[in-house]
Scaffold this active site. Structure first.
Site, PDB file in Angstrom:
ATOM      1  N   LYS A 193       0.813  -1.212   0.000  1.00 60.55           N
ATOM      2  CA  LYS A 193       0.000   0.000   0.000  1.00 60.55           C
ATOM      3  C   LYS A 193       0.851   1.269   0.000  1.00 60.55           C
ATOM      4  O   LYS A 193       0.341   2.362  -0.269  1.00 60.55           O
ATOM      5  CB  LYS A 193      -0.965   0.011   1.196  1.00 60.55           C
ATOM      6  CG  LYS A 193      -0.322   0.116   2.560  1.00 60.55           C
ATOM      7  CD  LYS A 193      -1.374  -0.007   3.653  1.00 60.55           C
ATOM      8  CE  LYS A 193      -0.770   0.092   5.039  1.00 60.55           C
ATOM      9  NZ  LYS A 193      -0.247   1.409   5.346  1.00 60.55           N
ATOM     10  N   ASP A 194       2.161   1.140   0.274  1.00 59.96           N
ATOM     11  CA  ASP A 194       3.064   2.291   0.262  1.00 59.96           C
ATOM     12  C   ASP A 194       3.759   2.485  -1.081  1.00 59.96           C
ATOM     13  O   ASP A 194       4.463   3.483  -1.269  1.00 59.96           O
ATOM     14  CB  ASP A 194       4.150   2.136   1.333  1.00 59.96           C
ATOM     15  CG  ASP A 194       3.603   2.190   2.748  1.00 59.96           C
ATOM     16  OD1 ASP A 194       2.563   2.837   2.942  1.00 59.96           O
ATOM     17  OD2 ASP A 194       4.227   1.592   3.652  1.00 59.96           O
ATOM     18  N   ARG A 207      -8.922   7.969   2.950  1.00 59.79           N
ATOM     19  CA  ARG A 207      -9.789   6.842   2.585  1.00 59.79           C
ATOM     20  C   ARG A 207     -10.631   6.399   3.781  1.00 59.79           C
ATOM     21  O   ARG A 207     -11.861   6.221   3.668  1.00 59.79           O
ATOM     22  CB  ARG A 207      -8.917   5.675   2.092  1.00 59.79           C
ATOM     23  CG  ARG A 207      -9.651   4.355   1.925  1.00 59.79           C
ATOM     24  CD  ARG A 207      -8.666   3.232   1.660  1.00 59.79           C
ATOM     25  NE  ARG A 207      -7.766   3.017   2.777  1.00 59.79           N
ATOM     26  CZ  ARG A 207      -8.046   2.273   3.839  1.00 59.79           C
ATOM     27  NH1 ARG A 207      -9.234   1.688   3.940  1.00 59.79           N
ATOM     28  NH2 ARG A 207      -7.167   2.099   4.805  1.00 59.79           N
ATOM     29  N   ARG A 208      -9.985   6.207   4.924  1.00 61.09           N
ATOM     30  CA  ARG A 208     -10.717   5.795   6.128  1.00 61.09           C
ATOM     31  C   ARG A 208     -11.640   6.898   6.605  1.00 61.09           C
ATOM     32  O   ARG A 208     -12.793   6.667   6.972  1.00 61.09           O
ATOM     33  CB  ARG A 208      -9.722   5.415   7.234  1.00 61.09           C
ATOM     34  CG  ARG A 208      -8.950   4.136   6.957  1.00 61.09           C
ATOM     35  CD  ARG A 208      -7.818   3.956   7.943  1.00 61.09           C
ATOM     36  NE  ARG A 208      -7.118   2.686   7.721  1.00 61.09           N
ATOM     37  CZ  ARG A 208      -5.863   2.462   8.072  1.00 61.09           C
ATOM     38  NH1 ARG A 208      -5.151   3.424   8.643  1.00 61.09           N
ATOM     39  NH2 ARG A 208      -5.294   1.291   7.851  1.00 61.09           N
ATOM     40  N   ARG A 263      -0.564  10.078  12.933  1.00 63.26           N
ATOM     41  CA  ARG A 263       0.509   9.467  12.156  1.00 63.26           C
ATOM     42  C   ARG A 263       1.499   8.796  13.088  1.00 63.26           C
ATOM     43  O   ARG A 263       1.443   8.939  14.303  1.00 63.26           O
ATOM     44  CB  ARG A 263       1.210  10.527  11.303  1.00 63.26           C
ATOM     45  CG  ARG A 263       0.320  11.034  10.172  1.00 63.26           C
ATOM     46  CD  ARG A 263       1.072  11.419   8.942  1.00 63.26           C
ATOM     47  NE  ARG A 263       2.190  10.566   8.653  1.00 63.26           N
ATOM     48  CZ  ARG A 263       3.385  11.017   8.260  1.00 63.26           C
ATOM     49  NH1 ARG A 263       3.600  12.310   8.135  1.00 63.26           N
ATOM     50  NH2 ARG A 263       4.349  10.173   7.995  1.00 63.26           N
ATOM     51  N   ARG A 299       0.946   4.992  17.405  1.00 62.49           N
ATOM     52  CA  ARG A 299      -0.499   5.232  17.318  1.00 62.49           C
ATOM     53  C   ARG A 299      -1.232   4.618  18.506  1.00 62.49           C
ATOM     54  O   ARG A 299      -2.175   5.221  19.032  1.00 62.49           O
ATOM     55  CB  ARG A 299      -1.032   4.684  16.000  1.00 62.49           C
ATOM     56  CG  ARG A 299      -0.440   5.384  14.788  1.00 62.49           C
ATOM     57  CD  ARG A 299      -1.080   4.935  13.504  1.00 62.49           C
ATOM     58  NE  ARG A 299      -0.276   5.317  12.351  1.00 62.49           N
ATOM     59  CZ  ARG A 299      -0.720   5.420  11.121  1.00 62.49           C
ATOM     60  NH1 ARG A 299      -1.982   5.171  10.858  1.00 62.49           N
ATOM     61  NH2 ARG A 299       0.076   5.763  10.128  1.00 62.49           N
ATOM     62  N   CYS A 302      -2.126   8.996  -1.712  1.00 60.45           N
ATOM     63  CA  CYS A 302      -2.565   9.365  -0.376  1.00 60.45           C
ATOM     64  C   CYS A 302      -3.375  10.654  -0.373  1.00 60.45           C
ATOM     65  O   CYS A 302      -4.030  10.980   0.606  1.00 60.45           O
ATOM     66  CB  CYS A 302      -1.345   9.529   0.532  1.00 60.45           C
ATOM     67  SG  CYS A 302      -0.412   8.022   0.783  1.00 60.45           S
TER      68      CYS A 302
END
Length: 313
Positions: free
Chosen positions: A83-84, A131-132, A149, A155, A242
């Site tokens: 995903k990165d 997205r979230r 972040r 987190r 992103c």
């Protein structure tokens, strides 16, 4: 000191090191006697933690320094979270192996184990992923999204320090770090469609390095690679990253690929979803066609409003 047979470039976070060590162990199992070492590197995305990713310029922030190590010969192989990985790779590099995927979904972690539906009106939820944010606000417009972040450990610590009601993390990362017990709820894809490539690893090397490509061959998982290829084709057609709220998830059942895609407004008020079910041989075509469908239904306007591309070729 004997030079290793293979040097793996990786981010220095605990999760990234776990993923790189998993890869090293799998390689040693496939090739007994292979000497593998890790080269931990700090990326721009790891250094700058007080600015949302959308404002920093996108996904390449987490791979640039590692790809530079491949190109200058300090590393033979890079292990990335898929995903990165940007949709375009630097000249001379190739993604040659996609191992079997872990859980691709998102997970809610709360301080008291409550599920999303049980959080009070106005609950403070931590995530920096547009997205979230978009999908959660679509179903719960009362939520207050708090930018969050840092690596998984950071987190989880901020959940307590900032007295947040909950945070959203990738289920794969929590599982890989042995933290599955912290998960209060696995978010269904109908509620929060995953990031493109989430849960999958991407193994990158120099495109002309046949030795490393041969070593990686036993780790490749064709079904995962096909699903991820469809998702990334969707991403490429939308020119996303992103900076815009989009998502896609592909899954294989026999020879059939099912692909879901989504584009949303940042505030979640508008959300476009679509689905394709095709032969796995048409995976990338399905990704492009699904993107075209959403563009025809108004996705371009949402992307532009979110700071994404305008007219696409």
């Amino acid at each position: 000191m004997t030079k290793p047979d293979l040097i793996i470039g990786t981010r220095a976070s605990q999760l990234a090191l776990w993923q790189a060590e998993w890869t090293a162990t799998a390689l040693r199992r496939a090739w007994p006697g292979l000497r593998v070492e890790l080269l931990p590197l700090t990326t721009t995305g790891d250094r700058i933690l007080d600015v949302p990713l959308a404002k920093l310029g996108g996904k390449g922030l987490f791979v640039k320094e590692i790809e530079e190590a491949l190109l200058d010969g300090r590393a033979d192989l890079a292990v990335h979270s898929m995903k990165d990985v940007p949709s375009q790779l630097p000249a001379g590099l190739a993604l040659v192996c996609i191992p079997q995927r872990e859980d691709p979904g998102d997970a809610l972690v709360t301080r008291d184990g409550r599920r999303l539906a049980d959080l009070p009106a106005g609950a403070r939820l931590g995530t920096s992923a547009l997205r979230r944010q978009a999908q959660l606000l679509h179903s719960r417009p009362d939520l207050h999204i708090v930018p969050l972040r840092g690596n998984v450990e950071t987190r989880l610590r901020k959940l307590e320090e900032q007295a947040l009601d909950g945070i959203i993390l990738a289920a794969a990362g929590l599982k890989r770090l042995g933290l599955a017990e912290r998960i209060s709820e696995f978010l269904a894809p109908e509620l929060c469609l995953p990031a493109i490539g989430q849960g999958a690893l991407g193994l990158e090397c120099r495109s002309d390095d046949e030795r490393v490509q041969r070593l990686l061959a036993p780790l490749h998982h064709p079904a995962t690679a096909i699903a991820v290829a469809a998702e990334r084709a969707f991403l490429v057609r939308l020119e996303g990253g992103c900076q815009v709220p989009l998502a896609a998830h592909g899954s294989l059942c026999g020879d059939l690929l099912e692909l879901d895609g989504l584009v949303a407004s940042c505030d979640g008020r508008e959300l476009l979803r679509g689905r394709r079910r095709v032969s796995k041989a048409l995976a990338e075509q399905a990704g492009r066609e699904l993107a075209e469908e959403l563009l025809a239904r108004g996705a371009r306007r949402l992307l532009v409003a979110a700071g994404g591309p305008g007219e696409t070729p």
